[in-house]
Design an enzyme around this catalytic site. Structure first.
Site, PDB file in Angstrom:
ATOM      1  N   GLU A  63      44.419  27.871  47.449  1.00  0.00           N
ATOM      2  CA  GLU A  63      43.842  27.219  46.267  1.00  0.00           C
ATOM      3  C   GLU A  63      43.765  28.149  45.060  1.00  0.00           C
ATOM      4  O   GLU A  63      43.771  27.687  43.915  1.00  0.00           O
ATOM      5  CB  GLU A  63      42.464  26.639  46.592  1.00  0.00           C
ATOM      6  CG  GLU A  63      42.495  25.424  47.520  1.00  0.00           C
ATOM      7  CD  GLU A  63      42.517  25.779  49.005  1.00  0.00           C
ATOM      8  OE1 GLU A  63      42.685  26.976  49.334  1.00  0.00           O
ATOM      9  OE2 GLU A  63      42.377  24.859  49.843  1.00  0.00           O
ATOM     10  N   PHE A 125      30.018  19.458  57.655  1.00  0.00           N
ATOM     11  CA  PHE A 125      31.268  20.217  57.806  1.00  0.00           C
ATOM     12  C   PHE A 125      31.941  20.379  56.434  1.00  0.00           C
ATOM     13  O   PHE A 125      32.113  19.411  55.696  1.00  0.00           O
ATOM     14  CB  PHE A 125      32.197  19.464  58.770  1.00  0.00           C
ATOM     15  CG  PHE A 125      33.547  20.134  58.900  1.00  0.00           C
ATOM     16  CD1 PHE A 125      33.672  21.412  59.430  1.00  0.00           C
ATOM     17  CD2 PHE A 125      34.694  19.479  58.468  1.00  0.00           C
ATOM     18  CE1 PHE A 125      34.908  22.025  59.534  1.00  0.00           C
ATOM     19  CE2 PHE A 125      35.939  20.088  58.574  1.00  0.00           C
ATOM     20  CZ  PHE A 125      36.042  21.366  59.106  1.00  0.00           C
ATOM     21  N   GLN A 126      32.298  21.576  56.101  1.00  0.00           N
ATOM     22  CA  GLN A 126      32.955  21.935  54.830  1.00  0.00           C
ATOM     23  C   GLN A 126      32.150  21.488  53.616  1.00  0.00           C
ATOM     24  O   GLN A 126      32.700  21.101  52.589  1.00  0.00           O
ATOM     25  CB  GLN A 126      34.382  21.388  54.776  1.00  0.00           C
ATOM     26  CG  GLN A 126      35.266  22.048  55.828  1.00  0.00           C
ATOM     27  CD  GLN A 126      36.734  21.855  55.620  1.00  0.00           C
ATOM     28  OE1 GLN A 126      37.163  20.808  55.158  1.00  0.00           O
ATOM     29  NE2 GLN A 126      37.519  22.861  55.977  1.00  0.00           N
ATOM     30  N   LYS A 175      33.439  11.844  49.265  1.00  0.00           N
ATOM     31  CA  LYS A 175      34.490  11.037  49.895  1.00  0.00           C
ATOM     32  C   LYS A 175      34.150   9.550  49.849  1.00  0.00           C
ATOM     33  O   LYS A 175      35.035   8.708  49.629  1.00  0.00           O
ATOM     34  CB  LYS A 175      34.667  11.506  51.349  1.00  0.00           C
ATOM     35  CG  LYS A 175      35.951  10.982  51.966  1.00  0.00           C
ATOM     36  CD  LYS A 175      36.257  11.687  53.268  1.00  0.00           C
ATOM     37  CE  LYS A 175      37.539  11.146  53.884  1.00  0.00           C
ATOM     38  NZ  LYS A 175      37.886  11.808  55.131  1.00  0.00           N
ATOM     39  N   MET A 494      47.079  51.837  37.859  1.00  0.00           N
ATOM     40  CA  MET A 494      45.999  51.926  36.867  1.00  0.00           C
ATOM     41  C   MET A 494      44.757  52.588  37.463  1.00  0.00           C
ATOM     42  O   MET A 494      44.071  53.366  36.800  1.00  0.00           O
ATOM     43  CB  MET A 494      45.669  50.522  36.339  1.00  0.00           C
ATOM     44  CG  MET A 494      44.700  50.511  35.180  1.00  0.00           C
ATOM     45  SD  MET A 494      45.302  51.470  33.786  1.00  0.00           S
ATOM     46  CE  MET A 494      46.089  50.220  32.789  1.00  0.00           C
TER      47      MET A 494
HETATM   48  C1  LIG Z   1      43.852  46.376  32.573  1.00  0.00           C
HETATM   49  C2  LIG Z   1      43.477  45.698  31.279  1.00  0.00           C
HETATM   50  C3  LIG Z   1      43.548  46.408  30.095  1.00  0.00           C
HETATM   51  C4  LIG Z   1      43.282  45.775  28.882  1.00  0.00           C
HETATM   52  N1  LIG Z   1      43.456  46.481  27.718  1.00  0.00           N
HETATM   53  C5  LIG Z   1      43.438  45.811  26.541  1.00  0.00           C
HETATM   54  C6  LIG Z   1      43.830  46.458  25.335  1.00  0.00           C
HETATM   55  O1  LIG Z   1      44.195  47.624  25.306  1.00  0.00           O
HETATM   56  N2  LIG Z   1      43.830  45.717  24.207  1.00  0.00           N
HETATM   57  C7  LIG Z   1      43.454  44.388  24.202  1.00  0.00           C
HETATM   58  O2  LIG Z   1      43.535  43.744  23.161  1.00  0.00           O
HETATM   59  N3  LIG Z   1      43.031  43.793  25.312  1.00  0.00           N
HETATM   60  C8  LIG Z   1      43.036  44.454  26.485  1.00  0.00           C
HETATM   61  N4  LIG Z   1      42.677  43.786  27.627  1.00  0.00           N
HETATM   62  C9  LIG Z   1      42.202  42.398  27.532  1.00  0.00           C
HETATM   63  C10 LIG Z   1      40.722  42.317  27.187  1.00  0.00           C
HETATM   64  O3  LIG Z   1      39.981  42.562  28.354  1.00  0.00           O
HETATM   65  C11 LIG Z   1      40.356  40.930  26.592  1.00  0.00           C
HETATM   66  O4  LIG Z   1      40.776  39.920  27.463  1.00  0.00           O
HETATM   67  C12 LIG Z   1      41.014  40.656  25.257  1.00  0.00           C
HETATM   68  O5  LIG Z   1      40.925  41.776  24.407  1.00  0.00           O
HETATM   69  C13 LIG Z   1      40.317  39.477  24.586  1.00  0.00           C
HETATM   70  O6  LIG Z   1      41.165  38.926  23.627  1.00  0.00           O
HETATM   71  P1  LIG Z   1      40.602  38.077  22.411  1.00  0.00           P
HETATM   72  O7  LIG Z   1      39.523  38.809  21.688  1.00  0.00           O
HETATM   73  O8  LIG Z   1      41.775  37.650  21.641  1.00  0.00           O
HETATM   74  O9  LIG Z   1      39.824  36.879  23.055  1.00  0.00           O
HETATM   75  P2  LIG Z   1      40.138  35.617  23.965  1.00  0.00           P
HETATM   76  O10 LIG Z   1      39.550  35.894  25.289  1.00  0.00           O
HETATM   77  O11 LIG Z   1      41.527  35.134  23.897  1.00  0.00           O
HETATM   78  O12 LIG Z   1      39.168  34.621  23.242  1.00  0.00           O
HETATM   79  C14 LIG Z   1      39.568  33.852  22.137  1.00  0.00           C
HETATM   80  C15 LIG Z   1      38.481  33.784  21.084  1.00  0.00           C
HETATM   81  O13 LIG Z   1      38.923  32.820  20.131  1.00  0.00           O
HETATM   82  C16 LIG Z   1      38.020  31.717  20.086  1.00  0.00           C
HETATM   83  N5  LIG Z   1      38.800  30.498  19.980  1.00  0.00           N
HETATM   84  C17 LIG Z   1      39.388  29.777  20.955  1.00  0.00           C
HETATM   85  N6  LIG Z   1      40.024  28.718  20.443  1.00  0.00           N
HETATM   86  C18 LIG Z   1      39.852  28.774  19.104  1.00  0.00           C
HETATM   87  C19 LIG Z   1      40.276  27.968  18.015  1.00  0.00           C
HETATM   88  N7  LIG Z   1      41.018  26.873  18.196  1.00  0.00           N
HETATM   89  N8  LIG Z   1      39.904  28.330  16.769  1.00  0.00           N
HETATM   90  C20 LIG Z   1      39.109  29.422  16.565  1.00  0.00           C
HETATM   91  N9  LIG Z   1      38.691  30.225  17.549  1.00  0.00           N
HETATM   92  C21 LIG Z   1      39.070  29.909  18.800  1.00  0.00           C
HETATM   93  C22 LIG Z   1      37.194  31.777  21.352  1.00  0.00           C
HETATM   94  O14 LIG Z   1      35.918  31.203  21.142  1.00  0.00           O
HETATM   95  C23 LIG Z   1      37.136  33.288  21.627  1.00  0.00           C
HETATM   96  O15 LIG Z   1      36.085  33.906  20.939  1.00  0.00           O
HETATM   97  C24 LIG Z   1      42.881  44.409  28.858  1.00  0.00           C
HETATM   98  C25 LIG Z   1      42.765  43.712  30.054  1.00  0.00           C
HETATM   99  C26 LIG Z   1      43.075  44.334  31.247  1.00  0.00           C
HETATM  100  C27 LIG Z   1      42.982  43.530  32.510  1.00  0.00           C
HETATM  101  C1  LIG Z   2      41.508  41.045  42.232  1.00  0.00           C
HETATM  102  C2  LIG Z   2      41.394  42.415  41.663  1.00  0.00           C
HETATM  103  N1  LIG Z   2      40.949  43.428  42.444  1.00  0.00           N
HETATM  104  C3  LIG Z   2      40.858  44.692  41.944  1.00  0.00           C
HETATM  105  C4  LIG Z   2      41.194  44.943  40.636  1.00  0.00           C
HETATM  106  C5  LIG Z   2      41.078  46.363  40.069  1.00  0.00           C
HETATM  107  N2  LIG Z   2      42.390  46.870  39.671  1.00  0.00           N
HETATM  108  C6  LIG Z   2      42.831  46.869  38.403  1.00  0.00           C
HETATM  109  S1  LIG Z   2      44.373  47.460  38.219  1.00  0.00           S
HETATM  110  C7  LIG Z   2      44.493  47.770  39.884  1.00  0.00           C
HETATM  111  C8  LIG Z   2      45.735  48.372  40.467  1.00  0.00           C
HETATM  112  C9  LIG Z   2      46.947  47.523  40.268  1.00  0.00           C
HETATM  113  O1  LIG Z   2      48.015  48.109  40.945  1.00  0.00           O
HETATM  114  P1  LIG Z   2      49.488  47.528  40.831  1.00  0.00           P
HETATM  115  O2  LIG Z   2      49.469  46.062  40.969  1.00  0.00           O
HETATM  116  O3  LIG Z   2      50.364  48.258  41.767  1.00  0.00           O
HETATM  117  O4  LIG Z   2      49.869  47.814  39.338  1.00  0.00           O
HETATM  118  P2  LIG Z   2      50.137  49.204  38.561  1.00  0.00           P
HETATM  119  O5  LIG Z   2      48.842  49.597  37.935  1.00  0.00           O
HETATM  120  O6  LIG Z   2      50.625  50.212  39.562  1.00  0.00           O
HETATM  121  O7  LIG Z   2      51.166  48.851  37.555  1.00  0.00           O
HETATM  122  C10 LIG Z   2      43.319  47.422  40.538  1.00  0.00           C
HETATM  123  C11 LIG Z   2      43.077  47.596  41.989  1.00  0.00           C
HETATM  124  C12 LIG Z   2      41.614  43.839  39.863  1.00  0.00           C
HETATM  125  N3  LIG Z   2      41.929  43.975  38.582  1.00  0.00           N
HETATM  126  N4  LIG Z   2      41.745  42.611  40.405  1.00  0.00           N
END
Ligand SMILES: Cc1cc2nc3c(=O)[nH]c(=O)nc-3n(C[C@H](O)[C@H](O)[C@H](O)COP(=O)(O)OP(=O)(O)OC[C@H]3O[C@@H](n4cnc5c(N)ncnc54)[C@H](O)[C@@H]3O)c2cc1C
Ligand SMILES: Cc1ncc(C[n+]2csc(CCOP(=O)(O)OP(=O)(O)O)c2C)c(N)n1
Length: 600
Positions: A63, A125-126, A175, A494
């Site tokens: 799922e 159940f479930q 259901k 990472m």
């Molecule tokens: C490993 C990792 C590293 C990351 N590193 C970075 C990084 O270096 N740089 C980076 O940018 N992010 C990074 N992120 C992502 C970060 O965590 C956030 O998800 C991201 O920065 C949020 O983007 P956003 O502010 O555009 O918001 P979103 O989460 O896209 O939110 C959208 C915003 O717009 C508003 N909105 C929605 N629809 C409308 C509309 N129609 N009109 C007006 N407003 C609207 C919402 O209310 C909300 O406030 C990383 C994520 C991971 C997993």
């Molecule tokens: C479900 C989940 N568990 C743990 C993490 C924490 N986490 C972030 S990056 C990462 C490693 C990812 O490794 P890989 O997919 O090999 O990517 P790489 O960084 O090597 O490109 C982990 C464990 C996560 N983001 N999501």
């Protein structure tokens, strides 16, 4: 259905079982695909699915896969993604994608089966408290106890999921309600709830004040985000027009990539923790910041009390609760990006005196100097594939095709964001807010179902891909020729990077032992497996992958210990970012695992 389309029989034709109502309501809301997995408490709905051809059901293998596939479908089409799951474990397995969709503003309707109303609360159940469990990870949820409420609730669910700040909703259907007979009413018969009226038009005075402030700026920057993508293609068009009119430099969050083209003249690259030096320095030193559909996430702001200390801030967001949440702004504008940008562009065009180029000349030269640092640089190699190089080649070789990129989570995700270069909105799909490993592959299947002729590639890590790999069976069943491009560094890269830089190089549990043979794994599923570890063979191998009309796992062996820079270490400010040429690789030479073994 117990009646026909005959209007004379309208009264009779609207009497249906709950399960029939579900299908009819889905069709009337324009649904063509649903992603799901059957079980005891949804069998009446599955029986109806069996007896019709208008809606295609995609059978996933878990799922979680259904939820992410629906997210991919929704993000790439702008439509609502629909999920159908059974009670208990079916529901609990969807919690991750529900929270993922909530954080990334993805419209999703999840229909779940529930035990009969007479058994609710009896540890049947479930049975699980679906409404209770999903309350914090949905925009809204319902338990429907009366079949006569079912149509109205489903119509409301679609409206709430896709309007305002989009998000996931859950409709829990016992259901016995699926078996019961009740009245169906079409969507247009339902009055719009007065308590839920998202504001689309921005306040005219605030927009006027924002344009005046922008016109006075000497060091302006546009900080755009996922809200531009949410708003639809017209918002991206208007954003491009605004940039062209104002000549302001523009950066974007991870979620907004593609809304302004990476090839655009004013593009600074992504900002934030792994963003470009020029984007982060511009954010830090600007005097006017125009935040458009972004939410000042902590990966963007870094240390809050050092975030862009000298700027006046304008913030456009449809969700009033996003405004002033972490960063106080000077001109808040609640409204839809598309609507507000239309007004901004009109008012800017009508300005009696437009700012002259000299006003921002010093700023442009500062930006040019920051750009010259070339903060995404890396050392190429003839012997080993550098991960950045692999993304550059993937980008170059897919140019001109209708390509959608999804990712898992980790270094590969950041390199994809830095090096691929997105030109259009809705073609880049990644889990930003929750950072869900396992998102990318099912999301790619959802994209491929919506766009059968497109090239859909999941850029993956060797650890992440193992989280939802079972969906290869789904991809094969539906002839969804999704490509999984694994940047295989044999680490949770990472995690290893953080351990190396921030935890004394103690690589606790981040080395992936007992890795499967990805080529054989693909073949076991009936897909195609490929491997490449030589830079000079990479182009041919990528072309072969692109041309295969079946699902592929491409095991791209890359440099194991490459790090992703720039990087703003957590708790640091934008101007304290670590650049590639400043980072030390000494630690790499002594990388040891928990058992004291030298790792290479
Ligand atoms: C490993 C990792 C590293 C990351 N590193 C970075 C990084 O270096 N740089 C980076 O940018 N992010 C990074 N992120 C992502 C970060 O965590 C956030 O998800 C991201 O920065 C949020 O983007 P956003 O502010 O555009 O918001 P979103 O989460 O896209 O939110 C959208 C915003 O717009 C508003 N909105 C929605 N629809 C409308 C509309 N129609 N009109 C007006 N407003 C609207 C919402 O209310 C909300 O406030 C990383 C994520 C991971 C997993
Ligand atoms: C479900 C989940 N568990 C743990 C993490 C924490 N986490 C972030 S990056 C990462 C490693 C990812 O490794 P890989 O997919 O090999 O990517 P790489 O960084 O090597 O490109 C982990 C464990 C996560 N983001 N999501």
């Amino acid at each position: 259905m117990t009646g026909t389309d005959n209007t004379a029989n309208e009264q009779i034709s609207t009497q249906m079982t709950g399960a029939e109502i579900v299908l009819k309501a889905l069709k009337d809301n324009g649904v063509e695909h649903i992603f799901g997995y059957p079980g005891g408490s949804v069998l009446p709905i599955y029986d109806e699915i069996f007896q019709q051809d208008d809606i295609q059901h995609i059978l996933v293998r878990h799922e979680q896969g259904a939820g992410h596939a629906a997210e991919g479908y929704a993000r790439s089409t702008g439509k609502v993604g629909v999920v159908l799951v059974t009670s208990g474990p079916g529901v609990t397995n969807t919690i991750t994608p529900l929270q993922d969709a909530l954080m990334d503003s993805i419209p999703m309707v999840c229909l779940s089966g529930q035990v009969p109303t007479t058994l609710i609360g009896s540890d049947a159940f479930q049975e699980c408290d679906t409404v209770g469990i999903t309350r914090p990870c949905t925009k809204h949820n319902w338990l429907v106890k009366d079949v006569n409420d079912l149509a109205r609730v489903i119509h409301e669910a679609f409206r709430i999921a896709q309007t305002g700040r989009p998000g996931p909703v859950v409709v829990d259907i016992p259901k016995d309600v699926q078996f019961a007979t009740g009245t169906y009413t079409p969507p247009e018969r339902h009055a719009i709830q007065r308590s839920y009226q998202p504001k689309l038009q921005g306040d005219a005075k605030a927009i006027e004040a924002a344009v005046q402030l922008m016109a006075s700026a000497r060091r302006p920057v546009i900080y755009s985000g996922g809200g531009v993508v949410n708003s639809g293609p017209e918002a991206s068009r208007l954003l491009r027009e605004l940039v062209q009119l104002t000549d302001f430099p523009i950066t974007s969050t991870l979620m907004g990539l593609g809304s302004y083209p990476a090839s655009g003249a004013n593009w600074l690259g992504m900002l934030g923790m792994h963003g470009s030096y020029e984007a982060n320095m511009a954010m830090h030193d600007c005097d006017v910041m125009v935040c458009i559909g972004a939410r000042f996430d902590d990966r963007i702001t870094g240390r809050l009390n050092a975030f862009s200390p000298n700027s006046k801030k304008i913030h456009i967001d449809i969700d009033p609760s996003s405004i002033n949440k972490t960063v106080r702004v000077d001109i808040p504008i609640t409204g839809d990006v598309g609507h507000v940008l239309e007004d901004m562009v009109r008012i800017w065009r009508a300005l009696p005196k437009k700012p002259q180029a000299e006003q921002t000349a010093d700023w442009k030269s500062s930006i040019a100097k920051w750009k010259a640092r070339n903060s995404f640089s890396y050392t190429p190699s003839k012997d080993v594939i550098m991960p950045q190089y692999a993304i550059e080649r993937l980008s170059a070789l897919t140019l001109g095709r209708d390509t959608y990129i999804t990712t898992e989570v980790g270094q590969h995700q950041m390199w994809a964001a830095q090096f691929f270069g997105f030109e259009q909105p809705n073609h880049w799909l990644t889990s930003g807010g929750l950072g869900t490993m396992g998102y990318g592959f099912p999301a790619a299947i959802g994209v491929q179902i919506a766009h059968p002729d497109a090239l859909v590639i999941d850029i993956a890590g060797d650890a992440s891909i193992q989280m939802c790999i079972q969906e290869m069976s789904c991809a094969v069943q539906y002839n969804a020729p999704v490509k999984i491009f694994i940047l295989n560094n044999q680490y949770m890269g990472m995690v290893r990077q953080w351990q190396q830089l921030l935890h004394g190089n103690r690589l606790s549990n981040s080395y992936t032992e007992a890795m499967p043979d990805f080529v054989k794994l693909a073949e076991a599923y009936g897909a195609v497996g490929m491997r490449c570890d030589k830079p000079d063979q990479l182009d041919d191998a990528i072309m072969e992958m692109i041309n295969v009309k079946r699902p592929v796992i491409f095991d791209c062996r890359v440099a194991n210990l490459a790090n992703c820079f720039p990087m703003i270490p957590s708790g640091k400010a934008h101007n304290e970012m670590l650049l590639p040429d400043e980072a030390t690789d000494d630690a790499v030479a002594t990388a040891i695992d928990a058992k004291g073994r030298q790792l290479v």
